[in-house]
Design a protein around this motif. Structure first.
Motif, short mmCIF file in Angstrom:
data_model
loop_
_atom_site.label_atom_id
_atom_site.label_comp_id
_atom_site.label_asym_id
_atom_site.label_seq_id
_atom_site.Cartn_x
_atom_site.Cartn_y
_atom_site.Cartn_z
N LEU A 396 0.83 -1.20 0.00
CA LEU A 396 0.00 0.00 0.00
C LEU A 396 0.87 1.27 0.00
O LEU A 396 1.77 1.42 0.82
CB LEU A 396 -0.92 0.00 1.22
CG LEU A 396 -1.94 1.14 1.31
CD1 LEU A 396 -2.99 1.00 0.21
CD2 LEU A 396 -2.61 1.13 2.69
N ARG A 405 0.29 1.99 -5.36
CA ARG A 405 -0.79 1.09 -4.95
C ARG A 405 -1.72 1.81 -3.97
O ARG A 405 -1.30 2.16 -2.86
CB ARG A 405 -0.22 -0.16 -4.30
CG ARG A 405 0.38 -1.15 -5.28
CD ARG A 405 -0.71 -1.85 -6.07
NE ARG A 405 -0.13 -2.83 -7.00
CZ ARG A 405 -0.86 -3.57 -7.81
NH1 ARG A 405 -2.19 -3.44 -7.82
NH2 ARG A 405 -0.29 -4.42 -8.62
N GLU A 406 -2.96 2.03 -4.40
CA GLU A 406 -3.94 2.66 -3.51
C GLU A 406 -4.69 1.62 -2.69
O GLU A 406 -5.29 1.96 -1.67
CB GLU A 406 -4.92 3.50 -4.34
CG GLU A 406 -4.26 4.68 -5.07
CD GLU A 406 -5.25 5.49 -5.86
OE1 GLU A 406 -6.45 5.10 -5.88
OE2 GLU A 406 -4.85 6.51 -6.46
N ARG A 407 -4.71 0.42 -3.15
CA ARG A 407 -5.27 -0.71 -2.42
C ARG A 407 -4.28 -1.87 -2.56
O ARG A 407 -3.83 -2.17 -3.66
CB ARG A 407 -6.64 -1.13 -2.97
CG ARG A 407 -7.77 -0.21 -2.56
CD ARG A 407 -9.05 -0.57 -3.32
NE ARG A 407 -9.42 -1.98 -3.15
CZ ARG A 407 -10.13 -2.44 -2.13
NH1 ARG A 407 -10.53 -1.61 -1.16
NH2 ARG A 407 -10.46 -3.70 -2.04
N GLU A 411 0.76 -3.71 4.03
CA GLU A 411 1.02 -2.32 4.41
C GLU A 411 2.24 -2.30 5.33
O GLU A 411 2.38 -3.15 6.21
CB GLU A 411 -0.18 -1.72 5.14
CG GLU A 411 0.04 -0.26 5.55
CD GLU A 411 -1.15 0.32 6.29
OE1 GLU A 411 -1.22 1.55 6.45
OE2 GLU A 411 -2.01 -0.47 6.74
N ARG A 425 -8.11 -6.21 2.10
CA ARG A 425 -7.61 -4.87 1.75
C ARG A 425 -8.46 -3.73 2.32
O ARG A 425 -8.53 -2.67 1.72
CB ARG A 425 -7.52 -4.72 0.22
CG ARG A 425 -6.71 -5.81 -0.49
CD ARG A 425 -6.80 -5.65 -2.00
NE ARG A 425 -6.07 -6.68 -2.69
CZ ARG A 425 -6.56 -7.88 -2.97
NH1 ARG A 425 -7.80 -8.20 -2.58
NH2 ARG A 425 -5.84 -8.76 -3.62
N GLU A 426 -9.17 -3.93 3.41
CA GLU A 426 -10.02 -2.86 3.94
C GLU A 426 -9.36 -2.11 5.09
O GLU A 426 -9.72 -0.97 5.38
CB GLU A 426 -11.36 -3.45 4.41
CG GLU A 426 -12.22 -3.93 3.25
CD GLU A 426 -13.60 -4.33 3.71
OE1 GLU A 426 -13.85 -4.30 4.92
OE2 GLU A 426 -14.43 -4.69 2.85
N TRP A 427 -8.40 -2.72 5.76
CA TRP A 427 -7.65 -2.08 6.83
C TRP A 427 -8.56 -1.48 7.91
O TRP A 427 -8.52 -0.30 8.18
CB TRP A 427 -6.71 -1.02 6.26
CG TRP A 427 -5.78 -1.61 5.25
CD1 TRP A 427 -5.86 -1.50 3.89
CD2 TRP A 427 -4.67 -2.48 5.51
NE1 TRP A 427 -4.87 -2.22 3.28
CE2 TRP A 427 -4.12 -2.85 4.26
CE3 TRP A 427 -4.08 -2.97 6.67
CZ2 TRP A 427 -3.01 -3.67 4.13
CZ3 TRP A 427 -2.98 -3.81 6.54
CH2 TRP A 427 -2.46 -4.15 5.29
#
Length: 459
Positions: A396, A405-407, A411, A425-427
């Protein structure tokens, strides 16, 4: 005063004794010694046992219990004396050397029938005990035979008689480490212009893990000369077979010995002109195993490769040791094991992991089980892995393929230096800390090390 022995009974007569009963305790391992035993199992007819030169003296203060014909009778020590006499003098005169232990009862002549019954019962019990012991020993011999019989089958399956511990690892070559398209963005970002020292430190960490492995063979992919040059002094590993970037390493502490090596030349491989293999023989059982290292190209047809490779591998090994070896092709297949179709008689074994069941991350941001074992063992294969040293390809906020990378599934937390994983990928606080994979000082490869235990059938 001790009386002289009677020539009729061989037992001394006391002033109050009309009859002296005897019972001798003999070794259970010998033939029957009871005078009244008539069973053919005991090996001799009944008769009066010649008494040993023994004597009992009266004593006070003890209380004994004697079993008679299934019941219990309490006998006071006024009626029963117990003593072990050695040759020597005393207040009662000379004593005889004792060769057995005899109980003498001062009682009435009616004890004769009780003695006969007790002696017969004792013989029957010894016969029964002997039968039980023989049966138990026979069962033990049968069990040992089953365990040693390498050809025995259970439920139609051969029982494995040996096993081999294997491992496979794509250790990441220099070119792929810093590729802008499918490399490791965290390594690129953290190493900056000091890539040489960064890569050397990573390779030394890889060697540290390899030296600690307790396996019989290790299949490596993306092996380079520079990596082999960093092998620690006194290492237990030797390169038993190698072709380009594929190699099979063998340790000196293995329970196997190398009996042959070779290469399987076939299309569809990447970084390796052919797939190197070693043939190993168990030092304890003689069971055979052939282990190959493969690195399949991402654009290759996996079914076509598998069918062609299996046929060629079988032919090569059979030419060396016949058809008794268990064959294993371990490596990076660049295809997800969950959708892999194995040739007839072969199976695919792959591990699960905390990283969505995957062993590596595709540059398009999904985890796949790319590293696995293709084998012809008829027994289940246990495969395992860990997240130690993992280097993701999609992170990310970092560039991948020329775009940020936005998604992404991974991370990096700069403050704590930790790597986090979130499958969806929602964190939202459900991410997983990737243990043992701090990018600054624990990074090792973009593939996880996979360890497998393969059962071998008798040869």
């Amino acid at each position: 005063m001790t009386s002289e022995p009677s020539p009729q009974t061989g037992v001394g007569k006391g002033s109050q004794a009309d009859f002296m009963a005897q019972m001798t305790f003999a070794s259970m391992g010998s033939s029957c010694t009871d005078p009244s035993c008539t069973d053919s199992f005991c090996g001799r007819p009944s008769g009066v046992r010649e008494a040993k030169e023994t004597s009992f003296r009266r004593s006070r203060g003890n209380f004994f219990t004697k079993l008679f014909d299934g019941g219990r009778r309490e006998v006071d020590d006024e009626d029963l004396g117990l003593g072990l006499l050695e040759k020597g003098g005393g207040e009662d005169g000379p004593r005889s050397t004792i060769s057995s232990l005899t109980l003498s009862f001062t009682s009435s002549p009616s004890l004769t029938s009780l003695q006969d019954k007790a002696s017969s019962e004792a013989c029957r019990r010894r016969v029964a005990l002997s039968v039980v012991c023989i049966a138990a020993f026979s069962l033990f011999i049968w069990l040992v035979t089953v365990l040693m019989d390498e050809g025995r089958t259970v439920a139609g399956r051969n029982v494995p008689t040996d096993k081999i511990d294997l491992a496979t690892w794509n250790i990441l070559c220099l070119e792929d480490e810093y590729s802008e398209s499918w490399g490791c963005p965290l390594q690129i970002s953290l190493c900056g212009d000091d890539r040489g020292a960064c890569t050397e430190a990573r390779r030394r960490r890889v060697w540290g893990v390899i030296e600690g492995l307790g396996v019989d063979a290790l299949a490596l992919q993306e092996v380079e000369d520079e990596f082999l040059d960093l092998q620690p002094a006194g290492s237990k590993w030797t390169v038993a077979a190698r072709s380009g970037q594929c190699a099979v390493l063998f340790p000196v502490d293995s329970g196997f010995k190398v009996v042959g090596t070779g290469n399987v030349t076939i299309g569809g491989l990447t970084g390796c002109p052919s797939a190197p293999y070693v043939v190993l023989e168990s030092l304890s059982s003689g069971s055979l195993a052939a282990v190959a290292s493969v690195h399949v190209g991402a654009s290759s047809s996996l079914p076509n490769f598998s069918a062609g490779f299996v046929s060629a591998f079988e032919d090569k090994v059979e030419g060396l040791v016949g058809d008794k070896a268990t064959l294993v092709a371990a490596g990076d297949y660049n295809h997800n094991a969950t959708s892999a179709l194995s040739p007839e008689g072969w199976s695919v074994s792959h591990p699960s992991s905390a990283l969505a069941g995957g062993t590596s991350q595709h540059q398009d941001d999904w985890m796949g089980s790319f590293d696995w074992l293709l084998h012809n063992s008829p027994h289940p294969v246990l495969a395992s892995t860990s997240s130690e040293g993992f280097m993701p390809k999609s992170v990310l906020g970092l560039p991948q393929g020329g775009a940020l990378r936005e998604r992404a599934q991974f991370e990096f937390e700069e403050e704590g230096g930790e790597l986090w994983f979130d499958e969806i990928r929602e964190w939202k606080g459900e991410e997983v800390d990737v243990e043992g994979a701090r990018p600054q000082d624990e990074a090792m490869s973009d593939h996880l090390l996979v360890v497998g235990i393969v059962s071998l059938s008798s040869s």
